[in-house]
Design a protein around this motif. Structure first.
Motif, PDB file in Angstrom:
ATOM      1  N   HIS A 124       0.858  -1.191   0.000  1.00 31.52           N
ATOM      2  CA  HIS A 124       0.000   0.000   0.000  1.00 31.52           C
ATOM      3  C   HIS A 124       0.889   1.235   0.000  1.00 31.52           C
ATOM      4  N   LEU A 125       0.270   2.363  -0.174  1.00 28.15           N
ATOM      5  CA  LEU A 125       0.992   3.625  -0.240  1.00 28.15           C
ATOM      6  C   LEU A 125       0.543   4.532   0.903  1.00 28.15           C
ATOM      7  N   VAL A 126       1.494   5.036   1.669  1.00 24.80           N
ATOM      8  CA  VAL A 126       1.211   6.006   2.732  1.00 24.80           C
ATOM      9  C   VAL A 126       1.580   7.390   2.209  1.00 24.80           C
ATOM     10  N   THR A 127       0.633   8.311   2.269  1.00 23.07           N
ATOM     11  CA  THR A 127       0.907   9.682   1.846  1.00 23.07           C
ATOM     12  C   THR A 127       0.663  10.626   3.017  1.00 23.07           C
ATOM     13  N   THR A 128       1.608  11.517   3.250  1.00 21.69           N
ATOM     14  CA  THR A 128       1.425  12.572   4.246  1.00 21.69           C
ATOM     15  C   THR A 128       1.564  13.915   3.552  1.00 21.69           C
ATOM     16  N   GLY A 129       0.528  14.716   3.664  1.00 18.66           N
ATOM     17  CA  GLY A 129       0.570  16.073   3.154  1.00 18.66           C
ATOM     18  C   GLY A 129       0.907  17.027   4.289  1.00 18.66           C
ATOM     19  N   VAL A 130       1.775  17.976   4.018  1.00 16.15           N
ATOM     20  CA  VAL A 130       2.204  18.957   5.030  1.00 16.15           C
ATOM     21  C   VAL A 130       2.041  20.359   4.453  1.00 16.15           C
ATOM     22  N   THR A 131       1.510  21.263   5.265  1.00 13.02           N
ATOM     23  CA  THR A 131       1.370  22.665   4.868  1.00 13.02           C
ATOM     24  C   THR A 131       2.081  23.547   5.879  1.00 13.02           C
ATOM     25  N   LEU A 132       2.886  24.461   5.376  1.00 16.68           N
ATOM     26  CA  LEU A 132       3.542  25.490   6.183  1.00 16.68           C
ATOM     27  C   LEU A 132       2.935  26.829   5.797  1.00 16.68           C
ATOM     28  N   ARG A 133       2.508  27.590   6.800  1.00 19.78           N
ATOM     29  CA  ARG A 133       1.871  28.882   6.494  1.00 19.78           C
ATOM     30  C   ARG A 133       2.308  29.939   7.492  1.00 19.78           C
ATOM     31  N   SER A 134       2.628  31.099   6.970  1.00 17.06           N
ATOM     32  CA  SER A 134       2.899  32.278   7.801  1.00 17.06           C
ATOM     33  C   SER A 134       1.817  33.304   7.498  1.00 17.06           C
ATOM     34  N   ALA A 135       1.944  34.482   8.074  1.00 18.92           N
ATOM     35  CA  ALA A 135       0.966  35.536   7.796  1.00 18.92           C
ATOM     36  C   ALA A 135       1.054  36.005   6.349  1.00 18.92           C
ATOM     37  N   ALA A 136       2.209  35.775   5.715  1.00 16.09           N
ATOM     38  CA  ALA A 136       2.437  36.319   4.378  1.00 16.09           C
ATOM     39  C   ALA A 136       2.335  35.283   3.261  1.00 16.09           C
ATOM     40  N   LEU A 144       5.655  10.391   0.027  1.00 18.92           N
ATOM     41  CA  LEU A 144       5.088   9.087  -0.314  1.00 18.92           C
ATOM     42  C   LEU A 144       5.987   7.962   0.189  1.00 18.92           C
ATOM     43  N   THR A 145       5.382   6.929   0.761  1.00 16.73           N
ATOM     44  CA  THR A 145       6.130   5.748   1.201  1.00 16.73           C
ATOM     45  C   THR A 145       5.341   4.488   0.840  1.00 16.73           C
ATOM     46  N   TYR A 146       6.009   3.566   0.167  1.00 20.26           N
ATOM     47  CA  TYR A 146       5.453   2.258  -0.147  1.00 20.26           C
ATOM     48  C   TYR A 146       5.699   1.319   1.027  1.00 20.26           C
ATOM     49  N   VAL A 147       4.710   0.515   1.392  1.00 22.61           N
ATOM     50  CA  VAL A 147       4.837  -0.449   2.493  1.00 22.61           C
ATOM     51  C   VAL A 147       4.328  -1.811   2.045  1.00 22.61           C
ATOM     52  N   TRP A 148       5.104  -2.858   2.350  1.00 21.21           N
ATOM     53  CA  TRP A 148       4.713  -4.232   2.038  1.00 21.21           C
ATOM     54  C   TRP A 148       4.458  -5.002   3.331  1.00 21.21           C
TER      55      TRP A 148
END
Length: 212
Positions: A124-136, A144-148
């Protein structure tokens, strides 16, 4: 200059209730504060490619944060999903995942056992989305990471679910727990991404965020 020193004028806010993400941030040596807890309805468009769901949700969480960011604030939000029963492809347009389903956090014991039966003896595929946000400004990315998994018996699945109660984990498992030692044959990609946060990529993206 080390990233830790570059971060001294800033307040890095981690908007997550996950103890594993907190552990990973601490282990990476990144100074952070926990952001105020808030609610966010985690929905996404039906036509959104599955491989983009985690990044979409991390951005949704960032935009739902109710407290205005100060000039020196950086907000970090993340979302992890497991894509199972499909096929991973590389095309000229980029990475895609065809078919299958998203395995989020299990509703209960039966749902957790159902998910682990899907993962048993398959990849299967593990996906982690990350968002970095400042005031501007804001940036976001996906890891993405594949796992067996080897084939698990019903007894092993029941033991893991009843002993570790993985109801707060996408895909109903934690790679750092018994199942990671006893059942995962190999991975391709970041181990820590499967735990819930690709800290190496977070580290490098934070460095770039501070030096646009």
């Amino acid at each position: 200059m080390l990233l830790n020193d570059k971060l001294k004028p800033y307040r890095l806010l981690l908007a997550s209730q996950s103890p594993r993400r907190r552990e990973l941030m601490t282990g990476c040596g990144l100074p952070y504060e926990l952001a105020e807890k808030f609610d966010c309805e985690e929905t996404y468009p039906d036509d959104l490619p599955l491989i983009g769901v985690s990044e979409y949700l991390s951005t949704l969480k960032s935009e739902a944060y109710p407290v205005p960011l100060l000039e020196n604030d950086i907000l970090l939000t993340a979302d992890t999903v497991v894509l199972a029963g499909g096929e991973f492809r590389m095309t000229a347009e980029g990475t895609t995942w065809h078919g299958g389903e998203i395995l989020g956090k299990p509703r209960d014991r039966d749902d957790a056992r159902r998910m682990l039966k899907i993962l048993s003896g398959a990849h299967h595929l593990v996906t982690t989305g990350v968002t970095l946000r400042s005031a501007a400004r804001m940036t976001h990315f996906t890891s993405l990471t594949y796992v067996w998994f080897r084939t698990l018996t019903d007894e092993e699945i029941a033991y893991y679910v009843d002993t570790f109660q993985p109801f707060d984990k996408a895909g109903a498992y934690g790679i750092q727990e018994w199942i990671g030692y006893a059942a995962i044959e190999c991975i391709e990609g970041s181990f820590y991404n499967v735990m819930g946060l690709p800290v190496q990529k977070v580290y490098t993206e934070l460095d770039k965020f501070l030096n646009p």
